[in-house]
Design a protein around this motif. Structure first.
Motif, mmCIF file in Angstrom:
data_model
loop_
_atom_site.group_PDB
_atom_site.id
_atom_site.type_symbol
_atom_site.label_atom_id
_atom_site.label_comp_id
_atom_site.label_asym_id
_atom_site.label_seq_id
_atom_site.Cartn_x
_atom_site.Cartn_y
_atom_site.Cartn_z
ATOM 1 N N SER A 1 2.624 -4.986 -4.570
ATOM 2 C CA SER A 1 3.381 -5.327 -5.777
ATOM 3 C C SER A 1 3.554 -4.105 -6.673
ATOM 4 O O SER A 1 2.689 -3.217 -6.727
ATOM 5 C CB SER A 1 2.694 -6.448 -6.559
ATOM 6 O OG SER A 1 1.615 -5.944 -7.318
ATOM 7 N N ASN A 2 4.672 -4.058 -7.384
ATOM 8 C CA ASN A 2 4.926 -2.945 -8.302
ATOM 9 C C ASN A 2 3.847 -2.844 -9.364
ATOM 10 O O ASN A 2 3.421 -1.741 -9.726
ATOM 11 C CB ASN A 2 6.291 -3.132 -8.973
ATOM 12 C CG ASN A 2 7.443 -2.962 -8.002
ATOM 13 O OD1 ASN A 2 7.303 -2.315 -6.977
ATOM 14 N ND2 ASN A 2 8.578 -3.552 -8.314
ATOM 15 N N ARG B 1 11.170 -2.321 1.615
ATOM 16 C CA ARG B 1 9.827 -1.816 1.292
ATOM 17 C C ARG B 1 8.861 -1.929 2.468
ATOM 18 O O ARG B 1 7.982 -1.085 2.636
ATOM 19 C CB ARG B 1 9.284 -2.577 0.082
ATOM 20 C CG ARG B 1 10.045 -2.317 -1.194
ATOM 21 C CD ARG B 1 9.764 -3.424 -2.192
ATOM 22 N NE ARG B 1 8.380 -3.453 -2.613
ATOM 23 C CZ ARG B 1 7.939 -3.040 -3.798
ATOM 24 N NH1 ARG B 1 8.789 -2.546 -4.669
ATOM 25 N NH2 ARG B 1 6.669 -3.118 -4.117
ATOM 26 N N GLU C 1 10.169 -7.564 -2.198
ATOM 27 C CA GLU C 1 8.889 -6.877 -2.028
ATOM 28 C C GLU C 1 8.328 -7.112 -0.630
ATOM 29 O O GLU C 1 8.675 -8.080 0.044
ATOM 30 C CB GLU C 1 7.890 -7.352 -3.084
ATOM 31 C CG GLU C 1 8.304 -7.002 -4.514
ATOM 32 C CD GLU C 1 7.280 -7.440 -5.540
ATOM 33 O OE1 GLU C 1 6.285 -8.091 -5.165
ATOM 34 O OE2 GLU C 1 7.485 -7.146 -6.731
#
Length: 225
Positions: A177-178, A208, A129
């Motif tokens: 963050s997802n 990302r 991430e």
């Protein structure tokens, strides 16, 4: 990089012994992180990171010999390793940070971090991430926005679906963050992961963080997509 029991292998690269010692003392108390070494310059950072199979490198930018930017480029371009580099900076905005991000760093933190921020950043980097300190996000993104889109960018942008643009816009806005992206866009975490992977494939970007900066350069805004 990590499994349910494997500890995250971290290298600390900084020419200041006091800084290295302070970071190590912080991380030695964290159950899922293992400090596997220290480096005082860029040459040693690259050597130790590769030899000791580091997962994450905490990289100072200005070090003697090989700079942190150059060391980051060597590590992220190494075909034999997947190492995430987090740049450590003392200032809210630093042109060297921009260079390090261009070189492939997954993100950056201020050296005035607290332990929770540092641990969260390391865990995020180990999962692939983006790592962006809220205090430095805005000026860094503004720098990439000023560059404006290239002709190649426009071709890549045309490949993204509307849903993929929204996810990239959220990422470019500093929602890294997802889980947080999914909450903001009212979609599932699985959908976020799928759309980010698709966007990475279509743009040909490595990670990302690069996608977030690409989105900023192309004017993707969470309020307009």
């Amino acid at each position: 990089m990590t499994g349910s029991t494997r500890r995250i292998r971290v290298l600390i690269a900084d020419d200041n012994r006091t800084v290295r010692r302070a970071i190590r003392l912080q991380l030695d108390s964290v159950w899922d992180i293992q400090v596997i070494g220290e480096a005082t310059n860029g040459v040693d950072a690259v050597k130790v990171a590769l030899n000791e199979r580091a997962d994450v490198v905490l990289m100072d930018i200005q070090m003697p010999g090989l700079s942190g930017v150059e060391a980051t480029r060597e590590l992220t371009q190494s075909p034999s390793a997947q190492i995430a580099v987090i740049v450590m900076t003392s200032f809210a905005f630093d042109q060297y940070v921009v260079q390090a991000l261009d070189a492939g760093a997954v993100g950056y933190l201020l050296k005035s971090h607290d332990l929770d921020q540092l641990v969260d950043a390391i865990r995020a980097a180990a999962k692939g991430e983006a790592v962006i300190s809220p205090r430095v996000t805005a000026p860094i993104l503004r720098e990439f926005i000023k560059r404006g889109p290239t002709q190649a960018d426009q071709s890549q942008l045309a490949l993204l679906t509307a849903a993929e643009r929204r996810v990239v816009a959220a990422l470019s806005s500093g929602i890294t963050s997802n889980d947080d992206i999914a909450l903001r866009l009212h979609v599932s975490v699985h959908t976020v992961k799928s759309q980010l992977q698709s966007a990475l494939k279509k743009t040909g970007l490595a990670d990302r963080t690069q996608l977030a900066l690409w989105g900023a350069r192309n004017g993707l805004d969470i309020g307009r997509t």
